[in-house]
Design an enzyme around this catalytic site. Structure first.
Site, short mmCIF file in Angstrom:
data_model
loop_
_atom_site.label_atom_id
_atom_site.label_comp_id
_atom_site.label_asym_id
_atom_site.label_seq_id
_atom_site.Cartn_x
_atom_site.Cartn_y
_atom_site.Cartn_z
N GLU A 181 0.86 -1.19 0.00
CA GLU A 181 0.00 0.00 0.00
C GLU A 181 0.89 1.23 0.00
O GLU A 181 1.84 1.30 0.78
CB GLU A 181 -0.90 0.00 1.26
CG GLU A 181 -1.69 1.29 1.45
CD GLU A 181 -2.60 1.28 2.69
OE1 GLU A 181 -2.94 0.19 3.20
OE2 GLU A 181 -2.94 2.39 3.15
N GLU B 247 -2.61 12.03 2.25
CA GLU B 247 -3.34 11.59 3.43
C GLU B 247 -3.08 12.53 4.61
O GLU B 247 -1.99 13.04 4.78
CB GLU B 247 -2.94 10.16 3.84
CG GLU B 247 -3.87 9.60 4.90
CD GLU B 247 -3.61 8.13 5.23
OE1 GLU B 247 -2.49 7.66 4.99
OE2 GLU B 247 -4.53 7.48 5.73
C1 NAG Z 1 -8.81 5.36 3.29
O1 NAG Z 1 -7.50 5.54 2.94
C2 NAG Z 1 -6.50 5.07 3.81
C3 NAG Z 1 -5.22 5.21 3.07
O2 NAG Z 1 -4.68 6.39 3.32
C4 NAG Z 1 -6.66 3.65 4.20
O3 NAG Z 1 -5.70 3.29 5.17
C5 NAG Z 1 -8.02 3.44 4.71
O4 NAG Z 1 -8.21 2.07 4.91
C6 NAG Z 1 -9.03 3.97 3.75
N1 NAG Z 1 -10.30 3.86 4.33
C7 NAG Z 1 -11.27 3.40 3.64
C8 NAG Z 1 -12.49 3.22 4.32
O5 NAG Z 1 -11.21 3.13 2.47
#
Ligand code: NAG
Ligand code: NAG
Ligand code: NAG
Length: 314
Positions: A132, A137
């Site tokens: 990932e 962010e």
């Molecule tokens: C949203 O993005 C973050 C990555 O920055 C991730 O860790 C997280 O799981 C994501 N949440 C959802 C609900 O997709």
């Protein structure tokens, strides 16, 4: 996958390379390139991800010829105790990428107490083994952009000696360690996140991923020195002209090819949850995170992404 790698130009870690346009995503094209993920939030956010039909009907996504807007609901008080939270959107590209460069031209990003927006890449079906990369962010309007790798055990980043302008926060990418802090780097540019990013008219984020390194750059709209192939996208990019990245993730103690496989691009906007909720109390934001999100719809009028384009090069 192997043939794609063989066709890729020969790359060296710092010099970068040349890539050809593979996807030019603008306006209505977002509906073709992405699918909507109406799924429970894996990070326990105060959110309800809606499907495409609902997003369009409620104007949570809106496309014109040259812009794509993706937002949370800003009119509804959440009073139903069975609700998982405020309506929002999470989208994922149909295409997945290994070696690639991508440029995100973003005019506005979600801001507001409780917000947790992200632009990132992963393999949802093979997480964390497929890796990932969090490109954009942050939470609660605070601080600068944080760029983070998350992997399975065995991938770490050097604490020093990296060719980057950002600041090392943490160096163990293993999702099982340190509360999944990952290998994080923060930008030193105030305009890289939240209200300051928006006040400057946004800017460009870019990633380059090869078998031997991952780099992420940020250029503010109002700053000079934006490479021409970033500000005026064409049929190719040459990352060797992009200068020192904000974050550099070398292969010194992490075999990038082993820890990252084909990743989709994901854009999501959640609220509270594992990160924004955990630090809400120290953020200077009012009330408690879930209550604030539930009770104050008008506070989320600026909780939207506006994309001019996403261009992916392979
Ligand atoms: C949203 O993005 C973050 C990555 O920055 C991730 O860790 C997280 O799981 C994501 N949440 C959802 C609900 O997709
Ligand atoms: C839908 O959203 C767009 C972009 O924010 C806005 O320009 C438009 O007026 C909205 N349409 C309605 C019906 O609210
Ligand atoms: C790290 O990257 C360099 C340069 O691309 C390469 O020569 C080297 O073999 C890589 N090391 C590992 C362990 O993959």
């Amino acid at each position: 996958m192997q043939s794609i790698l063989l066709l890729a130009p020969f790359l060296t870690p710092v010099l970068g390379g040349t890539y050809s346009l593979s996807s030019n995503i603008v306006g209505q094209g977002f509906y073709d390139a992405f699918n909507f993920e109406a799924i429970p939030d894996p990070t326990a956010g105060r959110v309800n991800y809606v499907d495409q039909a609902t997003a369009v009907a409620d104007n949570l996504t809106y496309a014109s010829d040259n812009t794509f807007i993706m937002r949370a609901d800003f009119t509804t008080v959440i009073s139903d105790s069975s609700s998982t939270g405020r309506n929002s959107v999470r989208i994922r590209t149909n295409a997945a990428y290994t070696t690639h460069a991508a440029v995100f031209d973003i005019a506005h990003m979600p801001q507001g107490c409780g917000t947790w927006p992200a632009v990132w890449e992963t393999n949802e079906g093979d997480w964390p083994a497929g890796g990932e990369v969090d490109i954009v962010e942050g939470v609660n309007n605070q601080g600068t952009d944080q760029i983070t790798l998350h992997t399975s055990p065995g991938c770490t980043m050097p604490a020093s000696g990296r060719q980057q302008t950002g600041t090392v926060v943490s160096t163990d990418c293993n999702t099982a360690d340190n509360g999944n802090q990952g290998c994080a780097v923060t930008s030193t540019a105030a305009s890289s996140f939240g209200p300051t990013f928006n006040a400057d008219g946004g800017g460009w984020y870019a990633i380059e991923r090869t078998d031997t390194f991952i780099n992420v750059w940020f250029w503010s709209r109002s700053a000079g020195g934006v490479p021409a192939d970033v500000s005026a996208p064409g049929s190719s990019v040459d990352t060797s002209t992009w200068g020192t990245p904000t974050a550099n993730f070398p292969n010194t103690s992490c075999d990038i090819e082993e820890f990252f496989n084909a990743n989709n691009i994901i854009i999501n906007l959640t609220f509270c949850g594992d990160w924004a909720g955990a630090v809400y109390g120290s953020s200077g934001c009012p009330s408690s995170c879930n209550d604030y999100v539930d009770q104050n719809p008008s506070a989320f009028v600026d909780a939207y992404f506006q994309f001019n384009s996403i261009n992916v090069y392979t």
